[in-house]
Design a protein around this motif. Sequence first.
Motif, PDB file in Angstrom:
ATOM      1  N   LEU A 341       0.753  -1.462  -0.115  1.00  0.00           N
ATOM      2  CA  LEU A 341       0.011  -0.016  -0.051  1.00  0.00           C
ATOM      3  C   LEU A 341       0.995   1.360   0.054  1.00  0.00           C
ATOM      4  CD1 LEU A 341      -2.963   1.610   0.401  1.00  0.00           C
ATOM      5  CD2 LEU A 341      -2.515   1.188   2.793  1.00  0.00           C
ATOM      6  N   TYR A 342       1.835   1.292   1.109  1.00  0.00           N
ATOM      7  CA  TYR A 342       2.570   2.550   1.113  1.00  0.00           C
ATOM      8  C   TYR A 342       3.538   2.592  -0.190  1.00  0.00           C
ATOM      9  CZ  TYR A 342       1.939   2.065   6.123  1.00  0.00           C
ATOM     10  OH  TYR A 342       1.280   1.776   7.283  1.00  0.00           O
ATOM     11  N   THR A 343       4.057   1.680  -0.908  1.00  0.00           N
ATOM     12  CA  THR A 343       4.787   1.600  -2.063  1.00  0.00           C
ATOM     13  C   THR A 343       4.095   2.162  -3.042  1.00  0.00           C
ATOM     14  OG1 THR A 343       6.153  -0.293  -1.592  1.00  0.00           O
ATOM     15  CG2 THR A 343       6.021   0.246  -3.799  1.00  0.00           C
ATOM     16  N   VAL A 344       2.655   1.835  -3.320  1.00  0.00           N
ATOM     17  CA  VAL A 344       1.937   2.507  -4.594  1.00  0.00           C
ATOM     18  C   VAL A 344       1.545   3.789  -4.257  1.00  0.00           C
ATOM     19  CG1 VAL A 344      -0.477   2.283  -5.411  1.00  0.00           C
ATOM     20  CG2 VAL A 344       0.730  -0.093  -5.051  1.00  0.00           C
ATOM     21  N   VAL A 345       1.131   4.234  -2.937  1.00  0.00           N
ATOM     22  CA  VAL A 345       0.688   5.563  -2.711  1.00  0.00           C
ATOM     23  C   VAL A 345       1.908   6.619  -3.060  1.00  0.00           C
ATOM     24  CG1 VAL A 345      -0.081   7.120  -1.178  1.00  0.00           C
ATOM     25  CG2 VAL A 345      -1.270   4.772  -1.252  1.00  0.00           C
ATOM     26  N   LEU A 346       3.104   6.090  -2.591  1.00  0.00           N
ATOM     27  CA  LEU A 346       4.371   6.990  -2.745  1.00  0.00           C
ATOM     28  C   LEU A 346       4.742   6.958  -4.361  1.00  0.00           C
ATOM     29  CD1 LEU A 346       6.489   5.852   0.443  1.00  0.00           C
ATOM     30  CD2 LEU A 346       5.434   8.087   0.032  1.00  0.00           C
ATOM     31  N   TRP A 347       4.618   6.139  -4.975  1.00  0.00           N
ATOM     32  CA  TRP A 347       5.143   5.986  -6.150  1.00  0.00           C
ATOM     33  C   TRP A 347       4.429   6.937  -7.075  1.00  0.00           C
ATOM     34  CZ3 TRP A 347       3.980   1.589 -10.230  1.00  0.00           C
ATOM     35  CH2 TRP A 347       4.518   1.785 -11.163  1.00  0.00           C
ATOM     36  N   ILE A 348       2.893   6.740  -6.751  1.00  0.00           N
ATOM     37  CA  ILE A 348       2.069   7.595  -7.490  1.00  0.00           C
ATOM     38  C   ILE A 348       2.122   9.264  -7.214  1.00  0.00           C
ATOM     39  CG2 ILE A 348      -0.377   8.331  -7.892  1.00  0.00           C
ATOM     40  CD1 ILE A 348      -1.196   5.189  -7.276  1.00  0.00           C
ATOM     41  N   ASN A 349       2.368   9.526  -5.964  1.00  0.00           N
ATOM     42  CA  ASN A 349       2.599  10.991  -5.619  1.00  0.00           C
ATOM     43  C   ASN A 349       3.860  11.599  -5.556  1.00  0.00           C
ATOM     44  OD1 ASN A 349      -0.437  11.498  -4.343  1.00  0.00           O
ATOM     45  ND2 ASN A 349       0.066   9.399  -3.830  1.00  0.00           N
ATOM     46  N   ARG A 350       4.963  10.797  -5.683  1.00  0.00           N
ATOM     47  CA  ARG A 350       6.365  11.379  -5.610  1.00  0.00           C
ATOM     48  C   ARG A 350       6.756  12.092  -7.038  1.00  0.00           C
ATOM     49  NH1 ARG A 350       9.535  10.175  -1.126  1.00  0.00           N
ATOM     50  NH2 ARG A 350      11.298  11.093  -2.256  1.00  0.00           N
ATOM     51  N   SER A 381       5.506  13.103   8.393  1.00  0.00           N
ATOM     52  CA  SER A 381       4.583  13.590   8.449  1.00  0.00           C
ATOM     53  C   SER A 381       4.140  14.655   7.182  1.00  0.00           C
ATOM     54  CB  SER A 381       4.893  14.544   9.646  1.00  0.00           C
ATOM     55  OG  SER A 381       5.842  15.606   9.368  1.00  0.00           O
ATOM     56  N   HIS A 382       5.043  14.538   6.321  1.00  0.00           N
ATOM     57  CA  HIS A 382       4.887  15.178   4.969  1.00  0.00           C
ATOM     58  C   HIS A 382       4.651  14.073   4.119  1.00  0.00           C
ATOM     59  CE1 HIS A 382       7.746  18.446   6.589  1.00  0.00           C
ATOM     60  NE2 HIS A 382       6.426  18.689   6.989  1.00  0.00           N
ATOM     61  N   TRP A 383       4.394  12.830   4.097  1.00  0.00           N
ATOM     62  CA  TRP A 383       3.847  11.937   3.352  1.00  0.00           C
ATOM     63  C   TRP A 383       2.751  12.138   2.620  1.00  0.00           C
ATOM     64  CZ3 TRP A 383       5.602   6.237   4.125  1.00  0.00           C
ATOM     65  CH2 TRP A 383       6.929   5.762   4.041  1.00  0.00           C
ATOM     66  N   PRO A 384       2.407  11.604   1.409  1.00  0.00           N
ATOM     67  CA  PRO A 384       0.966  12.314   0.967  1.00  0.00           C
ATOM     68  C   PRO A 384      -0.073  11.578   1.575  1.00  0.00           C
ATOM     69  CG  PRO A 384       2.058  10.616  -0.519  1.00  0.00           C
ATOM     70  CD  PRO A 384       3.000  11.124   0.565  1.00  0.00           C
ATOM     71  N   GLY A 385      -1.543  11.855   1.512  1.00  0.00           N
ATOM     72  CA  GLY A 385      -2.714  11.477   1.781  1.00  0.00           C
ATOM     73  C   GLY A 385      -2.846  11.032   3.249  1.00  0.00           C
ATOM     74  N   ALA A 386      -3.258   9.910   3.474  1.00  0.00           N
ATOM     75  CA  ALA A 386      -3.440   9.218   4.934  1.00  0.00           C
ATOM     76  C   ALA A 386      -2.337   8.590   5.239  1.00  0.00           C
ATOM     77  CB  ALA A 386      -4.877   8.480   4.942  1.00  0.00           C
ATOM     78  N   ASP A 496       3.659  18.831  16.339  1.00  0.00           N
ATOM     79  CA  ASP A 496       4.717  19.389  17.265  1.00  0.00           C
ATOM     80  C   ASP A 496       5.658  18.247  17.826  1.00  0.00           C
ATOM     81  OD1 ASP A 496       3.623  21.904  16.649  1.00  0.00           O
ATOM     82  OD2 ASP A 496       2.667  22.088  18.717  1.00  0.00           O
ATOM     83  N   VAL A 497       5.148  17.149  17.782  1.00  0.00           N
ATOM     84  CA  VAL A 497       6.281  16.054  18.344  1.00  0.00           C
ATOM     85  C   VAL A 497       6.848  15.311  17.209  1.00  0.00           C
ATOM     86  CG1 VAL A 497       5.188  16.094  20.521  1.00  0.00           C
ATOM     87  CG2 VAL A 497       4.279  14.582  18.699  1.00  0.00           C
ATOM     88  N   ALA A 498       6.827  15.805  16.088  1.00  0.00           N
ATOM     89  CA  ALA A 498       7.344  14.810  14.754  1.00  0.00           C
ATOM     90  C   ALA A 498       8.828  14.796  14.809  1.00  0.00           C
ATOM     91  CB  ALA A 498       7.105  15.769  13.550  1.00  0.00           C
ATOM     92  N   LEU A 499       9.573  15.777  15.653  1.00  0.00           N
ATOM     93  CA  LEU A 499      10.952  15.643  15.955  1.00  0.00           C
ATOM     94  C   LEU A 499      11.593  15.397  17.181  1.00  0.00           C
ATOM     95  CD1 LEU A 499      12.046  18.623  13.527  1.00  0.00           C
ATOM     96  CD2 LEU A 499      12.108  16.241  12.930  1.00  0.00           C
ATOM     97  N   ASN A 500      10.759  15.849  18.093  1.00  0.00           N
ATOM     98  CA  ASN A 500      10.979  15.722  19.462  1.00  0.00           C
ATOM     99  C   ASN A 500       9.915  15.820  20.302  1.00  0.00           C
ATOM    100  OD1 ASN A 500      11.841  18.469  20.454  1.00  0.00           O
ATOM    101  ND2 ASN A 500      13.275  18.295  18.758  1.00  0.00           N
ATOM    102  N   PHE A 501       9.860  15.844  21.809  1.00  0.00           N
ATOM    103  CA  PHE A 501       8.997  16.312  22.643  1.00  0.00           C
ATOM    104  C   PHE A 501       9.051  17.390  23.528  1.00  0.00           C
ATOM    105  CE2 PHE A 501       7.488  12.140  21.200  1.00  0.00           C
ATOM    106  CZ  PHE A 501       6.243  11.857  21.612  1.00  0.00           C
TER     107      PHE A 501
END
Length: 537
Positions: A341-350, A381-386, A496-501
């Motif tokens: 699933l991740y491969t298909v979505v990333l391939w289409i949107n990259r 956190s910047h990956w496409p869609g859901a 806000d916690v994508a990199l650290n807390f």
Amino acid sequence: MYQEGKADEKRTTGHGRRATARIRTRPRTVIRSFVAPKFLAVARRPWPVASASLMNLLIVQRILGLLLILFSLTLLPPIGVSLYFADGNWLSFAKAFVALIIIGTAIWFPVRKRVRELRLRDGFLVVALFWAVIGAAGAVPLLLSPQMNLSITDAVFESVAGFTTTGAIIFPSVEVLPLSVLYYRSQVEWLGGIGIVVLAVALLPMLGVGGMQLLRAETPGPIKDSKLTPRITETAKVLWIMYVAITVVCGLAYWGAGMSPFDAVAHAFTTVSTGGNSTRDASLAYFDSPLIEAIAVIFMFIGGINFSLHFLAWRHRSVISYLRDPEFRTYWRIMLFSVLLYTVVLWINRADGDAGHALRLAVFHAVSMQTTSGFVTEDVSHWPGALPVLLMLSTFIGGCAGSTSGGMKVVRWLLLWKQGQREVTKLVHPSAELPVKLGNKAIDHRVIDAVWGFFAAYVGAFGLLMVLLMATGEDQVTAFSAITACITNTGAGLGDVALNFSSLTVGGKWICTLAMLLGRLEVFPLLVLISPTFWRR
């Protein structure tokens, strides 16, 4: 002479009139005959429950003291690392070592001769208290370090995040930390991976208590009664031998792939334990090596498998034990579906349309997040869609029971799925007797009830903690991902916690600390302690 009792009887007649009786007895006789014996019985009765409860609390104190002494010994390797690299931080570890061994001895020495078999409830008490105490004890060398300048909240948060293998970091940058602290953070995750309590059961048979109660309270998963060997200490030793062996192989593989010996050891600790701490701010992306990422994927995947299966595969020299295990089959199938699933979505949107790079990213992050390792090679956190939300939701599944992974465990989701299938079938065939099975083995209904109870408690705890964190001022995305990252012991979040807390308030950090402990202990041991039934005689 006074008669003890005198009665006038009327016998029952043929018309059905019932006989009546009037009995006169002396009041003192009633008291002597009925009240006195009962009072004397109560007065003469020994009080074993209270003394036994006190005795068991003393046994718990004895074990906690010994475990604290055991933990203090783990501060010696960081001292050696500090002296070897001359980072000037050895004294803080030395002071912490002396302080903790004194405190542990002070707790253990007064009750050193108390030897008694542990009850199951005592095992829960020991494990819950120890994880709380060890979280505080692990913060001591961080607090004593003049180079760290941490508050008590930040030090405890960092310590608990390590021991629970959450890997949530409080530092904006880890590369500025002393090398001894970087090693210590990795070692703490490694010790917490399979459970320092299991290590204690393996190395301290002189405890004189039933180790099975400790192991059952510590072991993750709904089914805790299986043993690899007849003796519980041997079972714990087997688990640790497998754990150490896999870690050594992982470290050698990293070293051979181009890491320095220090980085190889540190990352081997955090990979096999599925903790996710790194010596680099960019995590494994720093090395920019497909080979290193492949090694990480392999050993994260291994860390997410029930270690009993590793032992059986080694003993029989065959992988058939993996293939026969229904939980493992579900584990790799979910992983495979996520990768596709991740491969298909990333391939289409990259923008570059590079299918190979999309596959590389999908495989790494699918394995890292579901095993709750939390390693990343780019900001998801910047990956496409859901996809960012799907990655966070996959951490709730987690790895297999008996592994180093967090989450709710695959076997619980599998049992819930099969229970749902059974209920649908019973709607069509109400009279059918349909047991829930794993493989060819029927599962006791009490296990199913326990799984549903765990699910309800887990979701309830998650919702409550998320609301509390939002009450401290965090937005919905940050609160959702922070509690998800902590209660599943993943450490990687969004917002806000994508990199650290570090951006969380003091109250928010304590809420997340509680979430990490709840996730590591799988909710129930802590809930048991606040239950009135636990403390009732």
